[in-house]
Motif scaffolding. Sequence first.
Motif, PDB file in Angstrom:
ATOM      1  N   THR A  18       0.836  -1.202   0.000  1.00 51.86           N
ATOM      2  CA  THR A  18       0.000   0.000   0.000  1.00 51.86           C
ATOM      3  C   THR A  18       0.867   1.247   0.000  1.00 51.86           C
ATOM      4  O   THR A  18       0.586   2.223  -0.714  1.00 51.86           O
ATOM      5  CB  THR A  18      -0.953  -0.006   1.202  1.00 51.86           C
ATOM      6  N   MET A  19       1.928   1.253   0.783  1.00 53.07           N
ATOM      7  CA  MET A  19       2.877   2.365   0.773  1.00 53.07           C
ATOM      8  C   MET A  19       3.438   2.596  -0.625  1.00 53.07           C
ATOM      9  O   MET A  19       3.499   3.732  -1.116  1.00 53.07           O
ATOM     10  CB  MET A  19       4.023   2.066   1.743  1.00 53.07           C
ATOM     11  N   ALA A  20       3.838   1.515  -1.293  1.00 57.08           N
ATOM     12  CA  ALA A  20       4.414   1.634  -2.637  1.00 57.08           C
ATOM     13  C   ALA A  20       3.392   2.126  -3.650  1.00 57.08           C
ATOM     14  O   ALA A  20       3.739   2.827  -4.601  1.00 57.08           O
ATOM     15  CB  ALA A  20       4.981   0.285  -3.077  1.00 57.08           C
ATOM     16  N   LEU A  21       2.116   1.774  -3.453  1.00 56.08           N
ATOM     17  CA  LEU A  21       1.079   2.180  -4.402  1.00 56.08           C
ATOM     18  C   LEU A  21       0.737   3.655  -4.279  1.00 56.08           C
ATOM     19  O   LEU A  21       0.501   4.336  -5.281  1.00 56.08           O
ATOM     20  CB  LEU A  21      -0.171   1.333  -4.195  1.00 56.08           C
ATOM     21  N   ILE A  22       0.689   4.178  -3.056  1.00 56.66           N
ATOM     22  CA  ILE A  22       0.249   5.564  -2.887  1.00 56.66           C
ATOM     23  C   ILE A  22       1.395   6.566  -2.938  1.00 56.66           C
ATOM     24  O   ILE A  22       1.181   7.740  -3.255  1.00 56.66           O
ATOM     25  CB  ILE A  22      -0.553   5.753  -1.579  1.00 56.66           C
ATOM     26  N   GLY A  23       2.618   6.105  -2.637  1.00 56.96           N
ATOM     27  CA  GLY A  23       3.744   7.035  -2.571  1.00 56.96           C
ATOM     28  C   GLY A  23       3.935   7.889  -3.802  1.00 56.96           C
ATOM     29  O   GLY A  23       4.060   9.124  -3.708  1.00 56.96           O
ATOM     30  N   PRO A  24       3.939   7.290  -5.014  1.00 62.01           N
ATOM     31  CA  PRO A  24       4.164   8.106  -6.225  1.00 62.01           C
ATOM     32  C   PRO A  24       3.061   9.117  -6.503  1.00 62.01           C
ATOM     33  O   PRO A  24       3.288  10.082  -7.239  1.00 62.01           O
ATOM     34  CB  PRO A  24       4.221   7.046  -7.339  1.00 62.01           C
ATOM     35  N   GLY A  25       1.883   8.926  -5.932  1.00 63.42           N
ATOM     36  CA  GLY A  25       0.779   9.839  -6.194  1.00 63.42           C
ATOM     37  C   GLY A  25       0.679  10.987  -5.221  1.00 63.42           C
ATOM     38  O   GLY A  25      -0.251  11.808  -5.311  1.00 63.42           O
ATOM     39  N   LEU A  26       1.620  11.078  -4.283  1.00 61.23           N
ATOM     40  CA  LEU A  26       1.612  12.134  -3.275  1.00 61.23           C
ATOM     41  C   LEU A  26       2.964  12.834  -3.251  1.00 61.23           C
ATOM     42  O   LEU A  26       3.980  12.236  -3.607  1.00 61.23           O
ATOM     43  CB  LEU A  26       1.341  11.527  -1.891  1.00 61.23           C
ATOM     44  N   VAL A  39      -5.901   8.736  -3.898  1.00 62.42           N
ATOM     45  CA  VAL A  39      -4.771   8.127  -4.604  1.00 62.42           C
ATOM     46  C   VAL A  39      -4.867   6.613  -4.526  1.00 62.42           C
ATOM     47  O   VAL A  39      -4.683   5.900  -5.528  1.00 62.42           O
ATOM     48  CB  VAL A  39      -3.433   8.622  -4.025  1.00 62.42           C
ATOM     49  N   TYR A  40      -5.180   6.111  -3.356  1.00 58.60           N
ATOM     50  CA  TYR A  40      -5.295   4.662  -3.188  1.00 58.60           C
ATOM     51  C   TYR A  40      -6.438   4.106  -4.035  1.00 58.60           C
ATOM     52  O   TYR A  40      -6.291   3.080  -4.712  1.00 58.60           O
ATOM     53  CB  TYR A  40      -5.505   4.331  -1.721  1.00 58.60           C
ATOM     54  N   ALA A  41      -7.576   4.799  -4.025  1.00 57.34           N
ATOM     55  CA  ALA A  41      -8.736   4.328  -4.778  1.00 57.34           C
ATOM     56  C   ALA A  41      -8.487   4.364  -6.281  1.00 57.34           C
ATOM     57  O   ALA A  41      -9.126   3.613  -7.035  1.00 57.34           O
ATOM     58  CB  ALA A  41      -9.960   5.172  -4.431  1.00 57.34           C
ATOM     59  N   SER A  42      -7.593   5.220  -6.737  1.00 56.03           N
ATOM     60  CA  SER A  42      -7.310   5.325  -8.169  1.00 56.03           C
ATOM     61  C   SER A  42      -6.355   4.240  -8.657  1.00 56.03           C
ATOM     62  O   SER A  42      -6.137   4.104  -9.870  1.00 56.03           O
ATOM     63  CB  SER A  42      -6.711   6.699  -8.489  1.00 56.03           C
TER      64      SER A  42
END
Length: 256
Positions: free
Chosen positions: A185-193, A243-246
Amino acid sequence: MHIEIDGRPVTDTSLSTPAFLNYGHFTAMQVSDYRVRGLARHLARLDSATRELFGAGLDGGHVRRLIRHALEGAGVRDASTRVYVHWPDGDEAATVTVTVRPPAAPSGEPLSLMSVPYQRPVPHIKHLGGFAQIHYGRAAVRAGFDGALLTGPGGVVSEGAVTNIAFWDGTSVVWPDAPALTGITMALIGPGLPSARRRVTLGDLGAYRSAFVTNSQGISPVHRIDSTEFMVDEELMRRVAEVYASTPWEEIPALA
């Protein structure tokens, strides 16, 4: 709970390997309608850790088939699923155990964390043998907290007992620059923030406006670490959730 080992429902005998062999690794995921966010990352994690621990890779297609087989065996499309990997001495291939439980999600309530003096060994691998994490997590609950925060010498913040933690300084999401697992989850949201990696210590906590944790179940705000209080930044949490939902869902294909 439904359990399969290498695609076969468990028996008392077949459970002996995961029960008594504590050298291995795993990944945990939430399945929705046979789909997983970050499935390719989960498979890459399993392959990489298997190579490092056992000297040979783990085919992602094989793992996908085992997950789908276990879901169908349990008669569910939505689940909390874990994939465990062992390689008993003398065996020619890894043993893959898939467990299927009811789906899980964060309560949404802000969490309190108690700092504890422990860092996981070989932290970049999601390995078995989490006695200290469980021990400190239970100790935190007995002390009136929701969970534990793992720290190293000098109060360096690493990660939660079963989460990654991030701090908000008003401009960037700050991930502690310390030994820790890079969670999916960290890896998924990190680039979007707007993100940064920075050394964070318990003495620094007052400099941050808010904090949140991530794991396979999702994202939760943090309102307190030890005696340090944090505001729950609703706007930040909304952005993180968006970001996570996307993040695209990846399908676990039907069996041929």
